[in-house]
Design a protein around this motif. Structure first.
Motif, PDB file in Angstrom:
ATOM      1  N   LYS A 161      40.197 -23.657   6.952  1.00 30.61           N
ATOM      2  CA  LYS A 161      40.996 -24.860   6.650  1.00 30.61           C
ATOM      3  C   LYS A 161      42.140 -24.514   5.700  1.00 30.61           C
ATOM      4  O   LYS A 161      43.257 -25.015   5.846  1.00 30.61           O
ATOM      5  N   ALA A 194      44.785 -22.709   7.697  1.00 31.73           N
ATOM      6  CA  ALA A 194      45.493 -23.632   8.591  1.00 31.73           C
ATOM      7  C   ALA A 194      46.487 -24.497   7.813  1.00 31.73           C
ATOM      8  O   ALA A 194      47.588 -24.791   8.278  1.00 31.73           O
ATOM      9  N   LYS A 195      46.094 -24.905   6.596  1.00 33.51           N
ATOM     10  CA  LYS A 195      46.969 -25.723   5.766  1.00 33.51           C
ATOM     11  C   LYS A 195      48.218 -24.943   5.353  1.00 33.51           C
ATOM     12  O   LYS A 195      49.333 -25.459   5.381  1.00 33.51           O
ATOM     13  N   SER A 198      50.617 -24.632   8.298  1.00 39.27           N
ATOM     14  CA  SER A 198      50.960 -25.871   9.005  1.00 39.27           C
ATOM     15  C   SER A 198      52.474 -26.036   9.222  1.00 39.27           C
ATOM     16  O   SER A 198      52.910 -26.669  10.174  1.00 39.27           O
ATOM     17  N   ASP A 229      55.007 -22.465  13.240  1.00 38.34           N
ATOM     18  CA  ASP A 229      54.435 -22.489  14.594  1.00 38.34           C
ATOM     19  C   ASP A 229      53.865 -21.109  14.928  1.00 38.34           C
ATOM     20  O   ASP A 229      54.443 -20.339  15.686  1.00 38.34           O
TER      21      ASP A 229
END
Length: 328
Positions: free
Chosen positions: A256, A259-260, A263, A266
């Motif tokens: 997580k 991913a943050k 973000s 791309d």
């Protein structure tokens, strides 16, 4: 099954190609195109590679700007001429190969490209399927075990009933012989010897029955022990599966966080994890170079500076996932 030929751009994907070894057949061929700029292979990856039945063929390429790419597609054309019905798969994140792939597809040949992300998803699907097959097999084994125990118990009861009947029949036979001798008036001369013979028959019969009973009891105990071992094996597998799921939950926070941080860009999370897994806090230059190579100069520089303050936690997350056998 049609033969597949895998052509790996090692400058682009490093040793990630090892993830497809489990899906390859003996008829498939693996070509590794490399230059002096190709990343090295770690000991963990090397151990996985040498255990595989598939033995890759190494093709050395001359270095230069896009030099490996040109030599790979040239070799592809050579192979298509000699074995046009074979399926060819290029392993690379470089979309520059797509124009060559489209060209050969229009000519009627089977040519495609797989990325590191595709390899990761393919491995996840294979492991999930294997786990499901093992879990589905356990209830059936327990059902068969219970049925075998029930049949064993029923058989033992049947044997005991037959033994009782045999003993009862022997007693009746003795009584009938006794009455016969009494009727003939030979109680003194004939009855005693015949009674002795009948008693010996009873003792012999009881010994035979006891032997059968002991042999069958030992056989049933062996079956029960084997049954218990089978059930224990199944329960052990379920405990290991639950432990592995717990390890995956612990690594979820790391994913997580990553991913943050990504973000705003791309890029593929799994590809970044693969870079971190092959790097370390003492090899930041290697990580930096790989990011520039896979994501371009501008995006690679931005990603490096965004992730750098968190490298300590991210390296630990990536390494722990590998040690516990978790598919990151």
């Amino acid at each position: 099954m049609a033969r597949k030929v895998y052509m790996v751009d090692t400058e682009n994907v490093s040793s990630s190609w090892r993830m497809m070894l489990a899906d390859m057949t003996r008829n498939d061929i693996l070509y590794l195109f490399y230059t002096e700029h190709s990343p090295g292979i770690g000991y963990a990856d090397f151990k996985e590679i040498i255990k595989s039945e598939t033995k890759p063929e190494l093709i050395s390429c001359y270095p230069g700007k896009n030099g490996l790419d040109f030599q790979l597609v040239s070799y592809l054309g050579y192979l298509l001429k000699s074995a046009g019905k074979t399926e060819y798969i290029i392993i690379s994140n470089d979309m520059g190969y797509d124009c060559v792939i489209h060209f050969w597809k229009e000519q009627g040949y089977k040519v495609s490209r797989m990325t590191v992300y595709d390899l990761i998803q393919r491995k996840k699907a294979r492991i999930t399927q294997q786990k499901q097959e093992k879990i589905e097999k356990i209830p059936q084994e327990k059902k068969e075990t219970n049925l075998a125990m029930k049949e064993s118990s029923s058989l033992e009861e049947t044997i005991e009933k037959l033994e009782v009947k045999e003993i009862a029949a022997t007693d009746i036979q003795i009584e009938e012989q006794k009455k016969e001798f009494q009727q003939e008036g030979q109680e003194t001369l004939l009855y005693l010897p015949q009674k002795t013979v009948s008693a010996e028959i009873v003792v012999s019969k009881e010994t035979e029955i006891t032997g059968k009973r002991g042999k069958r009891k030992k056989q049933i105990e062996t079956e029960i022990i084997d049954t218990s071992a089978s059930i224990h094996s199944g329960d052990t597998f379920l405990m290991e599966a639950e432990k592995e799921d717990s390890n995956q939950d612990e690594n979820e926070d790391g994913r997580k966080l990553l991913a943050k941080l990504l973000s705003a860009h791309d890029v593929d999370v799994d590809t970044v994890i693969e870079i971190l897994r092959h790097g370390s806090p003492h090899q930041l230059q290697k990580v930096y170079t790989q990011m520039l190579k896979l994501f371009g100069h501008q995006t690679g520089v931005e990603l490096y500076h965004v992730l750098k303050p968190h490298f300590s936690a991210l390296f630990t997350y990536a390494k722990n996932g590998l040690e516990h056998g978790i598919d990151l």
